[in-house]
Design a protein around this motif. Sequence first.
Motif, PDB file in Angstrom:
ATOM      1  N   THR A 137       0.893  -0.895  -0.029  1.00  0.00           N
ATOM      2  CA  THR A 137       0.049  -0.106   0.203  1.00  0.00           C
ATOM      3  C   THR A 137       0.719   1.233  -0.214  1.00  0.00           C
ATOM      4  OG1 THR A 137       0.112   0.450   2.195  1.00  0.00           O
ATOM      5  CG2 THR A 137      -1.955  -0.774   1.136  1.00  0.00           C
ATOM      6  N   THR A 138       2.127   1.035   0.834  1.00  0.00           N
ATOM      7  CA  THR A 138       3.141   2.515   0.425  1.00  0.00           C
ATOM      8  C   THR A 138       4.025   2.373  -0.210  1.00  0.00           C
ATOM      9  OG1 THR A 138       3.973   1.905   2.778  1.00  0.00           O
ATOM     10  CG2 THR A 138       1.559   3.175   2.152  1.00  0.00           C
ATOM     11  N   THR A 144       4.016   8.736   0.096  1.00  0.00           N
ATOM     12  CA  THR A 144       3.426   7.897   1.122  1.00  0.00           C
ATOM     13  C   THR A 144       2.309   9.213   1.495  1.00  0.00           C
ATOM     14  OG1 THR A 144       5.042   6.375   1.158  1.00  0.00           O
ATOM     15  CG2 THR A 144       3.414   6.749   3.013  1.00  0.00           C
ATOM     16  N   PHE A 160     -10.707   3.912   3.087  1.00  0.00           N
ATOM     17  CA  PHE A 160     -10.103   3.122   2.915  1.00  0.00           C
ATOM     18  C   PHE A 160     -10.109   1.843   3.064  1.00  0.00           C
ATOM     19  CE2 PHE A 160      -9.743   7.145   4.438  1.00  0.00           C
ATOM     20  CZ  PHE A 160      -9.106   8.199   3.665  1.00  0.00           C
ATOM     21  N   THR A 164      -6.046  -0.962  -0.004  1.00  0.00           N
ATOM     22  CA  THR A 164      -4.925   0.169  -0.387  1.00  0.00           C
ATOM     23  C   THR A 164      -4.318   0.888   0.548  1.00  0.00           C
ATOM     24  OG1 THR A 164      -7.695   0.904  -0.706  1.00  0.00           O
ATOM     25  CG2 THR A 164      -6.605   0.002  -2.991  1.00  0.00           C
ATOM     26  N   ALA A 165      -4.488   0.597   1.589  1.00  0.00           N
ATOM     27  CA  ALA A 165      -4.650   1.090   3.037  1.00  0.00           C
ATOM     28  C   ALA A 165      -3.712   0.304   3.857  1.00  0.00           C
ATOM     29  CB  ALA A 165      -4.955   2.628   2.639  1.00  0.00           C
ATOM     30  N   THR A 166      -3.353   0.650   4.710  1.00  0.00           N
ATOM     31  CA  THR A 166      -2.778   0.465   6.793  1.00  0.00           C
ATOM     32  C   THR A 166      -3.517   1.202   7.204  1.00  0.00           C
ATOM     33  OG1 THR A 166      -0.310  -0.371   5.122  1.00  0.00           O
ATOM     34  CG2 THR A 166      -0.705  -0.337   7.691  1.00  0.00           C
ATOM     35  N   VAL A 176      -4.420   6.146   8.963  1.00  0.00           N
ATOM     36  CA  VAL A 176      -4.030   5.651   7.600  1.00  0.00           C
ATOM     37  C   VAL A 176      -3.111   6.037   6.864  1.00  0.00           C
ATOM     38  CG1 VAL A 176      -5.590   5.772   5.145  1.00  0.00           C
ATOM     39  CG2 VAL A 176      -6.586   5.575   7.987  1.00  0.00           C
ATOM     40  N   GLU A 177      -2.795   5.138   6.592  1.00  0.00           N
ATOM     41  CA  GLU A 177      -1.121   5.289   5.479  1.00  0.00           C
ATOM     42  C   GLU A 177      -1.432   4.765   4.004  1.00  0.00           C
ATOM     43  OE1 GLU A 177       2.441   4.133   7.057  1.00  0.00           O
ATOM     44  OE2 GLU A 177       2.272   5.004   9.437  1.00  0.00           O
ATOM     45  N   PHE A 178      -1.388   4.978   3.063  1.00  0.00           N
ATOM     46  CA  PHE A 178      -1.480   4.949   1.695  1.00  0.00           C
ATOM     47  C   PHE A 178      -0.082   5.505   0.993  1.00  0.00           C
ATOM     48  CE2 PHE A 178      -4.608   8.267   2.012  1.00  0.00           C
ATOM     49  CZ  PHE A 178      -4.080   8.574   0.485  1.00  0.00           C
ATOM     50  N   THR A 190      -8.663  11.496   0.173  1.00  0.00           N
ATOM     51  CA  THR A 190      -8.342  12.473   1.254  1.00  0.00           C
ATOM     52  C   THR A 190      -9.693  13.603   1.562  1.00  0.00           C
ATOM     53  OG1 THR A 190      -6.273  12.518   1.584  1.00  0.00           O
ATOM     54  CG2 THR A 190      -7.221  14.014   2.554  1.00  0.00           C
TER      55      THR A 190
END
Length: 235
Positions: A137-138, A144, A160, A164-166, A176-178, A190
């Motif tokens: 995902t990143t 990121t 999310f 596709t995202a952590t 949320v990280e993507f 976002t």
Amino acid sequence: MESATAKLRTILPPVMRKTIGDISTAVSVLPGHEPGVDMTAVMTTTSAIASRNVLTFAHEKRRPTRSETRSETTQRRVEPVRMVVLGGHWYLYGWDLTRSDWRVFRLDRMSEIHETTFAFAPRDHPDAEVAVSSAVTTAAYRHTVILEVDATVAETKAWFPTRTATITNSGDGARVEFGVEDLAWAAVITAATPVDFRVIEPPELLDALRDLGQRAAQVSRTGSTEMVAAERSEQ
């Protein structure tokens, strides 16, 4: 699928062959919907994980450019730790003996998979699911994005998806990280978040959000993204 089950019968003990036969007669796979991974590869890899034997294979790494996608194939020797399924793909997480580092490999990009007889001692390792999620995902993207969202992890997953995202707990909300190639697209994702949030990284996302806001305001006033001549002259 029939060819895959035939291969499995040749490598499995007799007690398990009936189970494979039951699966092949109970499951139908429509043309064009065949599994993207050779089940022999799955069985060989999981066998090496269970036996703690070194796995060797050829791995294809794809590098997208503006005009094409280039690929490079390298031979790998890996101490396999776990298989993780994420976003419809199978991933292997293990210690790459050549790179001396923990790595993630997509199974459908692995070939010539062979379980050796070289056993290895288990190593302390990061959480495999978290590592695979982060890599998918990143890590593979240019940018990121990190957000703090005022919602539970369960609620955040509706906006999310984990493919596709952590998404992890962060105080009273979620982190949320993507990854994205284009921050303009990240601004759209976002801005669509239906609860309060804060942008943690990257600062350039704020510029992209500002541009998106101006574009949205233009459409709300005129029904078009095209600016009239007077507005162009003012800029």
